[in-house]
Structure formats: structure tokens, C-alpha cells
Scaffold this motif. Structure first.
Motif, PDB file in Angstrom:
ATOM      1  N   PHE A 151       0.824  -1.210   0.000  1.00 30.07           N
ATOM      2  CA  PHE A 151       0.000   0.000   0.000  1.00 30.07           C
ATOM      3  C   PHE A 151       0.854   1.254   0.000  1.00 30.07           C
ATOM      4  O   PHE A 151       0.524   2.248  -0.657  1.00 30.07           O
ATOM      5  CB  PHE A 151      -0.926  -0.029   1.218  1.00 30.07           C
ATOM      6  N   LEU A 152       1.979   1.228   0.733  1.00 32.35           N
ATOM      7  CA  LEU A 152       2.821   2.418   0.848  1.00 32.35           C
ATOM      8  C   LEU A 152       4.095   2.327   0.006  1.00 32.35           C
ATOM      9  O   LEU A 152       5.074   3.032   0.259  1.00 32.35           O
ATOM     10  CB  LEU A 152       3.152   2.678   2.324  1.00 32.35           C
ATOM     11  N   ASN A 153       4.062   1.434  -0.987  1.00 31.16           N
ATOM     12  CA  ASN A 153       5.077   1.420  -2.059  1.00 31.16           C
ATOM     13  C   ASN A 153       6.497   1.125  -1.599  1.00 31.16           C
ATOM     14  O   ASN A 153       7.453   1.543  -2.258  1.00 31.16           O
ATOM     15  CB  ASN A 153       5.080   2.773  -2.807  1.00 31.16           C
ATOM     16  N   ASN A 154       6.669   0.389  -0.494  1.00 28.99           N
ATOM     17  CA  ASN A 154       8.053   0.195  -0.049  1.00 28.99           C
ATOM     18  C   ASN A 154       8.813  -0.821  -0.894  1.00 28.99           C
ATOM     19  O   ASN A 154      10.038  -0.862  -0.847  1.00 28.99           O
ATOM     20  CB  ASN A 154       8.115  -0.209   1.427  1.00 28.99           C
ATOM     21  N   GLN A 155       8.110  -1.623  -1.709  1.00 34.06           N
ATOM     22  CA  GLN A 155       8.835  -2.512  -2.611  1.00 34.06           C
ATOM     23  C   GLN A 155       9.609  -1.709  -3.654  1.00 34.06           C
ATOM     24  O   GLN A 155      10.508  -2.229  -4.315  1.00 34.06           O
ATOM     25  CB  GLN A 155       7.895  -3.541  -3.268  1.00 34.06           C
ATOM     26  N   GLN A 156       9.259  -0.422  -3.792  1.00 32.08           N
ATOM     27  CA  GLN A 156       9.987   0.468  -4.705  1.00 32.08           C
ATOM     28  C   GLN A 156      11.114   1.222  -3.990  1.00 32.08           C
ATOM     29  O   GLN A 156      11.790   2.047  -4.598  1.00 32.08           O
ATOM     30  CB  GLN A 156       9.007   1.489  -5.306  1.00 32.08           C
ATOM     31  N   ASN A 157      11.304   0.950  -2.716  1.00 28.77           N
ATOM     32  CA  ASN A 157      12.306   1.672  -1.917  1.00 28.77           C
ATOM     33  C   ASN A 157      13.654   0.952  -2.008  1.00 28.77           C
ATOM     34  O   ASN A 157      13.873  -0.064  -1.350  1.00 28.77           O
ATOM     35  CB  ASN A 157      11.824   1.757  -0.465  1.00 28.77           C
ATOM     36  N   PRO A 162      15.578   5.912  -3.063  1.00 30.18           N
ATOM     37  CA  PRO A 162      14.707   5.756  -1.888  1.00 30.18           C
ATOM     38  C   PRO A 162      13.295   6.276  -2.145  1.00 30.18           C
ATOM     39  O   PRO A 162      13.121   7.312  -2.797  1.00 30.18           O
ATOM     40  CB  PRO A 162      15.402   6.587  -0.804  1.00 30.18           C
ATOM     41  N   ASN A 163      12.308   5.522  -1.656  1.00 26.29           N
ATOM     42  CA  ASN A 163      10.913   5.961  -1.695  1.00 26.29           C
ATOM     43  C   ASN A 163      10.503   6.294  -0.257  1.00 26.29           C
ATOM     44  O   ASN A 163      10.550   5.444   0.625  1.00 26.29           O
ATOM     45  CB  ASN A 163      10.019   4.850  -2.265  1.00 26.29           C
ATOM     46  N   GLU A 164      10.115   7.541  -0.031  1.00 27.42           N
ATOM     47  CA  GLU A 164       9.893   8.018   1.336  1.00 27.42           C
ATOM     48  C   GLU A 164       8.464   7.817   1.843  1.00 27.42           C
ATOM     49  O   GLU A 164       8.160   8.145   2.995  1.00 27.42           O
ATOM     50  CB  GLU A 164      10.251   9.515   1.416  1.00 27.42           C
ATOM     51  N   ASN A 165       7.591   7.279   1.030  1.00 29.18           N
ATOM     52  CA  ASN A 165       6.171   7.192   1.382  1.00 29.18           C
ATOM     53  C   ASN A 165       5.937   6.417   2.681  1.00 29.18           C
ATOM     54  O   ASN A 165       5.283   6.891   3.610  1.00 29.18           O
ATOM     55  CB  ASN A 165       5.404   6.537   0.227  1.00 29.18           C
ATOM     56  N   PHE A 166       6.476   5.212   2.755  1.00 25.00           N
ATOM     57  CA  PHE A 166       6.293   4.359   3.929  1.00 25.00           C
ATOM     58  C   PHE A 166       6.905   5.019   5.165  1.00 25.00           C
ATOM     59  O   PHE A 166       6.273   5.082   6.229  1.00 25.00           O
ATOM     60  CB  PHE A 166       6.939   2.996   3.644  1.00 25.00           C
ATOM     61  N   ALA A 167       8.122   5.521   5.037  1.00 26.14           N
ATOM     62  CA  ALA A 167       8.814   6.132   6.182  1.00 26.14           C
ATOM     63  C   ALA A 167       8.029   7.318   6.745  1.00 26.14           C
ATOM     64  O   ALA A 167       7.900   7.477   7.964  1.00 26.14           O
ATOM     65  CB  ALA A 167      10.212   6.590   5.760  1.00 26.14           C
ATOM     66  N   ARG A 168       7.479   8.137   5.846  1.00 26.45           N
ATOM     67  CA  ARG A 168       6.729   9.322   6.280  1.00 26.45           C
ATOM     68  C   ARG A 168       5.500   8.911   7.090  1.00 26.45           C
ATOM     69  O   ARG A 168       5.234   9.447   8.171  1.00 26.45           O
ATOM     70  CB  ARG A 168       6.307  10.146   5.069  1.00 26.45           C
ATOM     71  N   GLU A 169       4.740   7.932   6.577  1.00 24.22           N
ATOM     72  CA  GLU A 169       3.495   7.553   7.254  1.00 24.22           C
ATOM     73  C   GLU A 169       3.754   6.811   8.560  1.00 24.22           C
ATOM     74  O   GLU A 169       2.983   6.938   9.515  1.00 24.22           O
ATOM     75  CB  GLU A 169       2.617   6.707   6.327  1.00 24.22           C
ATOM     76  N   VAL A 170       4.835   6.042   8.619  1.00 20.79           N
ATOM     77  CA  VAL A 170       5.180   5.356   9.865  1.00 20.79           C
ATOM     78  C   VAL A 170       5.314   6.358  11.000  1.00 20.79           C
ATOM     79  O   VAL A 170       4.832   6.135  12.126  1.00 20.79           O
ATOM     80  CB  VAL A 170       6.483   4.536   9.714  1.00 20.79           C
ATOM     81  N   MET A 171       5.959   7.492  10.729  1.00 22.35           N
ATOM     82  CA  MET A 171       6.149   8.488  11.782  1.00 22.35           C
ATOM     83  C   MET A 171       4.928   9.384  11.959  1.00 22.35           C
ATOM     84  O   MET A 171       4.502   9.638  13.083  1.00 22.35           O
ATOM     85  CB  MET A 171       7.406   9.320  11.492  1.00 22.35           C
ATOM     86  N   GLU A 172       4.362   9.851  10.860  1.00 20.48           N
ATOM     87  CA  GLU A 172       3.262  10.815  10.971  1.00 20.48           C
ATOM     88  C   GLU A 172       1.989  10.186  11.523  1.00 20.48           C
ATOM     89  O   GLU A 172       1.324  10.766  12.387  1.00 20.48           O
ATOM     90  CB  GLU A 172       2.960  11.432   9.604  1.00 20.48           C
ATOM     91  N   LEU A 173       1.641   8.989  11.040  1.00 26.87           N
ATOM     92  CA  LEU A 173       0.334   8.409  11.361  1.00 26.87           C
ATOM     93  C   LEU A 173       0.381   7.254  12.350  1.00 26.87           C
ATOM     94  O   LEU A 173      -0.592   7.020  13.071  1.00 26.87           O
ATOM     95  CB  LEU A 173      -0.336   7.921  10.073  1.00 26.87           C
TER      96      LEU A 173
END
Length: 456
Positions: A151-157, A162-173
Motif C-alpha cells: 500500500f505504501l510502495n516500499n517494494q519500490q524503496n 529511496p521511496n519516502e512514502n512508507f517512512a513518512r506515514e510510519v512516523m506521521e500516522l
């Protein structure tokens, strides 16, 4: 304040409302005895689906490949519908109400929305199994789930991109909350998560050749951190305990946070090494939980509304798949949160059209009123049917048979308002009792059709 009111309050917050089978015990239970029931150790049963998996055949024909993809998607949609309904029915019937209520909370906290039903089932059962366990284990397990990584595209990280989507949501949400980290922290955490992925069977994979092995500076610490180490650094922050505690307080107690109470709860939560059950016990056994300001102040989410009705009215549903349409009409379809933030709460559930439907559902399900609403388009939820005409054509009433005899016998010597409405002192009984006092069934339907019934 009566023990029945306290019990109703506890059952509605720590579960999904009073069931028809609990009515006769309501006056005898003390909050302590009821709390013991809630925190008892129950056997855990996973949620499954019966729809068989789609089996692909090897082909090079582009038309056949496209057709197989469509068939695979239809299979996923049928399986997801089963998961949705089985999750809902667990909320209705499972004795372990606190587990299902916590699972419902975490389902919105760790929101994902993907097609793969196998991944959805895996994450849903992991959340349910760990809903009252340790937040540390829950966070790490969810972060490694293929549903979340997909869902948060970490297979593209990958280390070079680097893909920051997963990292951002882990901390923010999921952990720290907005404002408690920097943009540099996001970049460094994304580097720590490089290489985190999964295989086609849903097994977590660390692709070491895609992992960035260089030193990182994250939340004031420096080292060659991997994803597990970075998550542990996040959990070392007392801000994480406070963020989770406040979100739980807003969901289970009051949307207006009490700073002093949250500070005390979060301090204990952090000291317990993130023991979720301990935190919930602190909340539900505290005197302030029963303060008047905390009772009847929350608008029920659509799930809480639907499940609560099913618990008080014993029913057999002939077309259970159409309960999914009611979820959609009311704006909360399990497995399909609107975005990674999950579902909103409070007044966002109510507008002029949704309030009218919410108040009419008891009459529709009782066969008194026809169903006159149609759902908005959302292709993910419409099972691939893009036209509203196709969705409406496929929709049938749930065809519900309610055991009115059991309802009548249960409430024979009781005032329904004492068990159905949380803050029954605020309800105008004259407007409800349009029928004679002896017609308890009609009074109950009317009661469940009031604005007061929307609160818990």
C-alpha cells in the motif's frame, strides 16, 4: 449514576454495545465484574474466506492474460467481501468484545487498501491476534506485512532510489505524530527501510542487495540502522507512547483530550514497554471514565451503529453480502479506508443525507420502510462495476428475519430505553412512544430511529 448506565457505557466503548443476551444481567453486574468479563482470556479464531483462489494458466496470448487479470480481480473482490462480512460478524457475535473493538481501532490506525485478499487476511488476523498485546510487536509486524509494504510502495524503496512514502506515514500516522520529526528524519528512515519487500506468497523479504548500508542519522542517533533498529529508536521516544495514548483516549473516551490524564496514561504505557491490555485496563477501571462528560458524547461510526443494531436485534440475514452496501452508503466499508489516515471520527459521520439513512435503517431492516438510497461510485468498492445502474441492479435488500419473539420476551418487564439508549435521560419518550406502551417492538424500532441512538 446507575450501574446499568455505567455498564451500558463500558459495553459500548469496550465493545459494540449491549447484546440481547446481556440484557438480563445488566442490573446484576458491577463495572468490576463486567471488566473481568472483558479482560478474560478467550480462545482466538482467525478470520478466513471460502471463495477458492483463482488458478492462472500459462499463456502468451495478451487477450487471455488480460482476461485472467480480470478474473483474478473478481476472485480477490469476492474473497475481500467474505473477509469484510466475517470481520463484521465477529464484532457482532464474538464474546471477546474488547479484542474485536481494539482490532477495529487498529484496523483504522494501520489503514491499508489493496486488492490482494490473501495479504488482507494476513494483516487483519495479525492485527486481531495482537490487538491487546504489545504495541512494539504490533508495529513491527504490521510494518513487515505485505499489505502495508504494498500500500505504501516500499517494494519500490531501493538504495539508489529511496521511496519516502512508507517512512513518512510510519512516523506521521503510526507512531510519533506530525511535528515530532524532521524532513531529514524521513529521508534517513526511508534509507533504513530500503530493501524491505515480500514474495508472492506474502512472506516478508529483506533484499540485502537493495539495502543502503551506509550510516544514517535518525532522531538524534547515528549508525548503520536497518528497519528493525529504526523502529526501535522510534519506540524509545516517549512521544510515541503519548501519541498512541492520545489517539486511543480520543477513540475510547472523549474526542476532547484531557492533558493530565493522557500524560499519566502515556507515562504508564511507556513504562510497561507498550502493554496495550494494561493501558486499556487503566482506562476502563478509572473513575474518570464514568464522568458524565464522557458518557453519550461520541457519534457512533457506521460500523459501531450496524454492529450495535445486530447485537440488540437477533437476526438472520439472507443476503448478507448486501450489508456491504450499507457500509458503503454510510461511508465506512471495512478493508476499504478512504486513505492511509483511516476513517475520520465524530461529526464527519453525520450530514443531512447520512443521518436520515442512519435513522431509517431500523425501519428498513424491520420491513416497515423500503430502501430508497443508492451508493456513490467507487470502482474499488463496486467490485469492478463502474456504473451506478449496475451497482443498484445488483443490490437486493438484505432480507432480514428478526426474532421478534425473543426481543419481546427479553423486554417484557423492562423499559427498552434503559438498555438501548446510552443517555436515555435526554430522549423525549413521548415522541418515541407513538404506539401503546404494550407494543415494545414498535417502541424499540422507534427508539433506534432517534438522533439519540446515534450517540454512545
Amino acid at each position: 449514576m446507575s450501574s446499568v448506565l455505567n455498564n451500558k457505557h463500558l459495553i459500548s466503548r469496550a465493545g459494540f454495545g449491549v447484546s440481547i443476551n446481556q440484557i438480563n444481567n445488566m442490573e446484576d453486574w458491577t463495572p468490576q465484574k463486567l471488566s473481568d468479563v472483558l479482560f478474560r482470556n478467550y480462545n482466538f479464531t482467525e478470520i478466513t474466506y471460502q471463495t477458492p483462489d483463482f488458478v492462472k494458466t500459462e499463456t502468451d496470448d495478451p487477450k487471455l492474460i488480460a482476461n485472467q487479470k480480470r478474473q483474478q480481480l473478481k476472485t480477490f473482490q469476492k474473497q475481500n467481501e467474505e473477509l469484510n462480512l466475517n470481520f463484521l460478524m465477529n464484532m457482532v457475535h464474538n464474546e471477546d468484545q474488547l479484542l474485536e473493538k481494539m482490532a477495529f481501532f487498529w484496523h483504522g490506525h494501520f489503514a491499508t487498501r489493496i486488492n490482494n485478499s490473501q495479504f488482507n487476511q494476513q494483516l487483519l488476523n495479525f492485527i486481531r491476534k495482537n490487538a491487546l498485546g504489545n504495541f512494539k510487536d504490533l508495529l513491527i509486524g504490521v510494518s513487515k506485512s505485505p499489505a502495508m509494504l504494498n500500500f505504501l510502495n516500499n517494494q519500490q524503496n531501493k538504495k539508489d532510489h529511496p521511496n519516502e512514502n512508507f517512512a513518512r506515514e510510519v512516523m506521521e500516522l503510526f507512531t510519533l505524530g506530525r511535528g515530532n520529526y524532521t524532513e531529514t528524519d524521513i529521508k534517513e528512515l526511508a534509507r533504513a527501510f530500503t530493501g524491505w519487500s515480500y514474495d508472492k506468497d506474502g512472506n516478508f523479504q529483506e533484499r540485502k542487495n537493495q539495502h543502503d548500508n551506509r550510516d544514517k542519522t535518525f532522531l538524534g542517533k547515528r549508525g548503520n540502522f536497518n528497519g528493525d533498529e529504526a523502529l526501535k529508536i522510534i519506540l524509545e521516544q516517549k512521544t510515541t507512547a503519548k501519541f498512541i495514548t492520545e489517539k486511543i483516549y480520543r477513540f475510547f473516551v472523549n474526542e476532547i483530550p484531557d492533558k493530565s490524564i493522557i500524560d499519566k496514561l502515556s507515562t504508564d504505557f511507556y513504562a510497561s514497554d507498550y502493554d496495550i491490555k494494561g493501558l486499556m485496563k487503566n482506562i476502563f477501571t478509572s473513575k474518570w471514565f464514568y464522568d458524565e462528560k464522557n458518557i453519550g458524547n461520541r457519534i457512533k461510526s457506521p460500523t459501531e451503529l450496524i454492529v450495535g443494531m445486530m447485537r440488540i436485534l437477533p437476526m438472520e440475514i439472507k443476503n448478507s453480502e448486501n450489508i456491504v452496501v450499507y457500509q458503503k452508503l454510510l461511508g465506512q466499508m471495512l478493508l476499504y479506508p478512504p486513505n492511509v489516515s483511516g476513517w475520520p471520527n465524530g461529526k464527519s459521520w453525520i450530514d443531512s443525507s447520512s443521518l436520515m439513512l442512519r435513522m431509517q435503517i431500523p425501519q428498513i431492516w424491520s420491513g416497515i420502510r423500503p430502501m430508497e438510497y443508492s451508493a456513490k461510485e467507487d470502482d474499488d468498492m463496486d467490485m469492478g462495476m463502474k456504473s451506478r445502474e449496475a451497482l443498484n441492479k445488483s443490490f437486493k435488500n438484505p432480507n432480514i428475519i428478526i426474532d421478534w419473539k425473543k426481543v419481546e420476551n427479553t423486554f417484557k418487564d423492562k423499559k427498552p430505553e434503559n438498555y438501548i439508549i446510552i443517555n436515555s435521560g435526554n430522549i423525549n419518550m413521548e415522541s418515541v412512544k407513538q404506539f401503546s406502551d404494550s407494543d415494545k417492538i414498535k417502541a424499540i424500532i422507534n427508539m433506534m430511529s432517534t438522533p439519540e441512538y446515534q450517540l454512545m
